[in-house]
Design a protein around this motif. Sequence first.
Motif, PDB file in Angstrom:
ATOM      1  N   PHE A 132      11.465   5.163 -11.422  1.00 45.21           N
ATOM      2  CA  PHE A 132      10.868   5.498 -10.129  1.00 45.21           C
ATOM      3  C   PHE A 132      10.021   6.770 -10.236  1.00 45.21           C
ATOM      4  O   PHE A 132       9.107   6.976  -9.440  1.00 45.21           O
ATOM      5  N   GLY A 133      10.308   7.588 -11.225  1.00 42.37           N
ATOM      6  CA  GLY A 133       9.464   8.760 -11.467  1.00 42.37           C
ATOM      7  C   GLY A 133       8.034   8.358 -11.776  1.00 42.37           C
ATOM      8  O   GLY A 133       7.077   9.035 -11.360  1.00 42.37           O
ATOM      9  N   ASP A 134       7.851   7.244 -12.497  1.00 46.21           N
ATOM     10  CA  ASP A 134       6.505   6.751 -12.796  1.00 46.21           C
ATOM     11  C   ASP A 134       5.825   6.239 -11.536  1.00 46.21           C
ATOM     12  O   ASP A 134       4.609   6.419 -11.355  1.00 46.21           O
ATOM     13  N   VAL A 135       6.607   5.598 -10.658  1.00 47.33           N
ATOM     14  CA  VAL A 135       6.063   5.114  -9.386  1.00 47.33           C
ATOM     15  C   VAL A 135       5.551   6.291  -8.556  1.00 47.33           C
ATOM     16  O   VAL A 135       4.454   6.254  -7.992  1.00 47.33           O
ATOM     17  N   ILE A 136       6.358   7.347  -8.502  1.00 45.08           N
ATOM     18  CA  ILE A 136       5.962   8.545  -7.760  1.00 45.08           C
ATOM     19  C   ILE A 136       4.683   9.146  -8.341  1.00 45.08           C
ATOM     20  O   ILE A 136       3.752   9.499  -7.610  1.00 45.08           O
ATOM     21  N   LYS A 137       4.642   9.242  -9.661  1.00 42.49           N
ATOM     22  CA  LYS A 137       3.478   9.846 -10.325  1.00 42.49           C
ATOM     23  C   LYS A 137       2.207   9.051 -10.035  1.00 42.49           C
ATOM     24  O   LYS A 137       1.140   9.619  -9.779  1.00 42.49           O
ATOM     25  N   GLN A 138       2.319   7.741 -10.051  1.00 40.51           N
ATOM     26  CA  GLN A 138       1.161   6.879  -9.817  1.00 40.51           C
ATOM     27  C   GLN A 138       0.657   7.002  -8.379  1.00 40.51           C
ATOM     28  O   GLN A 138      -0.554   7.012  -8.131  1.00 40.51           O
ATOM     29  N   GLU A 139       1.580   7.113  -7.431  1.00 38.79           N
ATOM     30  CA  GLU A 139       1.182   7.099  -6.017  1.00 38.79           C
ATOM     31  C   GLU A 139       0.952   8.496  -5.432  1.00 38.79           C
ATOM     32  O   GLU A 139       0.103   8.659  -4.551  1.00 38.79           O
ATOM     33  N   ALA A 140       1.721   9.474  -5.908  1.00 36.42           N
ATOM     34  CA  ALA A 140       1.619  10.814  -5.319  1.00 36.42           C
ATOM     35  C   ALA A 140       0.803  11.781  -6.162  1.00 36.42           C
ATOM     36  O   ALA A 140       0.319  12.788  -5.644  1.00 36.42           O
ATOM     37  N   GLY A 141       0.687  11.505  -7.447  1.00 39.60           N
ATOM     38  CA  GLY A 141      -0.061  12.410  -8.311  1.00 39.60           C
ATOM     39  C   GLY A 141       0.543  13.802  -8.291  1.00 39.60           C
ATOM     40  O   GLY A 141       1.742  13.980  -8.510  1.00 39.60           O
ATOM     41  N   ASP A 142      -0.282  14.790  -7.987  1.00 40.83           N
ATOM     42  CA  ASP A 142       0.174  16.181  -7.943  1.00 40.83           C
ATOM     43  C   ASP A 142       0.589  16.630  -6.540  1.00 40.83           C
ATOM     44  O   ASP A 142       0.858  17.810  -6.317  1.00 40.83           O
ATOM     45  N   ASP A 143       0.623  15.705  -5.601  1.00 43.87           N
ATOM     46  CA  ASP A 143       1.007  16.026  -4.222  1.00 43.87           C
ATOM     47  C   ASP A 143       2.535  16.093  -4.123  1.00 43.87           C
ATOM     48  O   ASP A 143       3.197  15.076  -3.964  1.00 43.87           O
ATOM     49  N   LEU A 144       3.084  17.311  -4.219  1.00 41.22           N
ATOM     50  CA  LEU A 144       4.534  17.464  -4.270  1.00 41.22           C
ATOM     51  C   LEU A 144       5.210  17.059  -2.974  1.00 41.22           C
ATOM     52  O   LEU A 144       6.324  16.520  -2.981  1.00 41.22           O
ATOM     53  N   SER A 145       4.557  17.303  -1.846  1.00 43.15           N
ATOM     54  CA  SER A 145       5.172  16.920  -0.576  1.00 43.15           C
ATOM     55  C   SER A 145       5.262  15.410  -0.453  1.00 43.15           C
ATOM     56  O   SER A 145       6.268  14.871   0.035  1.00 43.15           O
ATOM     57  N   LYS A 146       4.244  14.709  -0.908  1.00 41.08           N
ATOM     58  CA  LYS A 146       4.283  13.244  -0.895  1.00 41.08           C
ATOM     59  C   LYS A 146       5.323  12.729  -1.875  1.00 41.08           C
ATOM     60  O   LYS A 146       6.056  11.786  -1.581  1.00 41.08           O
ATOM     61  N   ALA A 147       5.401  13.367  -3.042  1.00 35.96           N
ATOM     62  CA  ALA A 147       6.395  12.968  -4.043  1.00 35.96           C
ATOM     63  C   ALA A 147       7.808  13.129  -3.497  1.00 35.96           C
ATOM     64  O   ALA A 147       8.661  12.243  -3.661  1.00 35.96           O
ATOM     65  N   ALA A 148       8.058  14.261  -2.842  1.00 34.47           N
ATOM     66  CA  ALA A 148       9.385  14.508  -2.276  1.00 34.47           C
ATOM     67  C   ALA A 148       9.711  13.481  -1.193  1.00 34.47           C
ATOM     68  O   ALA A 148      10.844  12.992  -1.100  1.00 34.47           O
ATOM     69  N   ALA A 149       8.723  13.151  -0.374  1.00 28.48           N
ATOM     70  CA  ALA A 149       8.938  12.166   0.689  1.00 28.48           C
ATOM     71  C   ALA A 149       9.233  10.790   0.105  1.00 28.48           C
ATOM     72  O   ALA A 149      10.105  10.056   0.608  1.00 28.48           O
ATOM     73  N   MET A 150       8.534  10.433  -0.959  1.00 23.72           N
ATOM     74  CA  MET A 150       8.784   9.146  -1.610  1.00 23.72           C
ATOM     75  C   MET A 150      10.189   9.091  -2.202  1.00 23.72           C
ATOM     76  O   MET A 150      10.875   8.066  -2.111  1.00 23.72           O
ATOM     77  N   GLN A 151      10.596  10.212  -2.801  1.00 21.48           N
ATOM     78  CA  GLN A 151      11.933  10.276  -3.393  1.00 21.48           C
ATOM     79  C   GLN A 151      12.991  10.056  -2.322  1.00 21.48           C
ATOM     80  O   GLN A 151      13.900   9.215  -2.474  1.00 21.48           O
TER      81      GLN A 151
END
Length: 370
Positions: A132-151
């Motif tokens: 799921f880390g790869d999914v986050i990287k693909q969709e959120a890139g460097d956007d940490l707030s989006k990454a955290a929300a996805m997590q």
Amino acid sequence: MAQQASVAATSPMGWNSWNHFAERVTDADVRAAADALVASGMRDAGYIYVNIDDTWEGKRDADGVIHTNEKFPDMKALADYVHSKGLKLGIYSSPGPKTCAGYEGSLGHEAQDAKTYAEWGIDYLKYDQCSFGDVIKQEAGDDLSKAAAMQREAYEKMHKAIQSTGRPMVYSYCQYGLYAVWKWAPEAGGNLWRTTGDISDNWDRMTLIGFSQAGLEKYAGPGHWNDPDMLEVGNGGMKKSEYEVHMSLWAMLAAPLLAGNDLSKMSDETREILMNKDAIAIDQDKLGKQGSRIWAEGPLEIWSKDLSGGKHAIALFNRGESALSFESAQQTLSQFKALRFRNVWTHAEARFDGKNITIPSHGVMLLKEY
């Protein structure tokens, strides 16, 4: 949204297959672990979860239902066997498309998988970040707030799926402390969450992980626990005093006590550490307080933990390479001078009466008030 505290009113105790068996684990190994928990007395000491880690997964059928692979011919029968021993069964998956070992994850099948687990009779789910880390990287890139929300959304989705089954399950987040998980996991349904990367069976890694928990104590309590990973006691990479430090520190942290050794080949030394009644009592105290570091100087640390009934546990750790004195900690220790303690590892009575205390290298004095 939070899980009921009663599901994990104290931090979970049990056994997990990964540290010893890794990808080799089979149905027979899990049954043998259940037998050994009973025969050794560990079940009666509180170790009740028998947790299957990665590599049990087979393929999905045409309807998307997950099936086990040839190593686990009948998961429902295995759960029935574990339950017949007075134990509970745990399983493993990932919010991503694949698990860490490359097996089927739960992405897009959360409700389906939770339903299957409930039908099998599963009591505990470890949900491992992995792909799921790869999914986050693909969709959120460097956007940490989006990454955290996805997590959070991914972990919360499985929580809702578990709730919808009506079967109580301990829900364990395994995502390595990413995105300050301790701040949001309780409201997203987590009963415990990994605060660190993986542990290894050596002094440096164990102490790095364990002592880094200082400062996270306010996030722990009944039903929701910081998890610095599984126990390595008995796996052979550390000496006795170092395993006593390991068990003592995890007890002071109110951390999950998930043994990771081969239960069929435990030495008396390993058994005595894992089944020490006072250490377990400190860990499992119903007040649910995680201990705090109250003093440190160089490689020396003192931790204190409030226990129910107004009692205390105190741990004096020497992380150094030679025996060292706690003479300069006298003022800190003086607050406990009127209390009577029992040394958890020697069983001798102990008091802070002004006498100098010296602890051997890589050693601990763990004390429980009585």
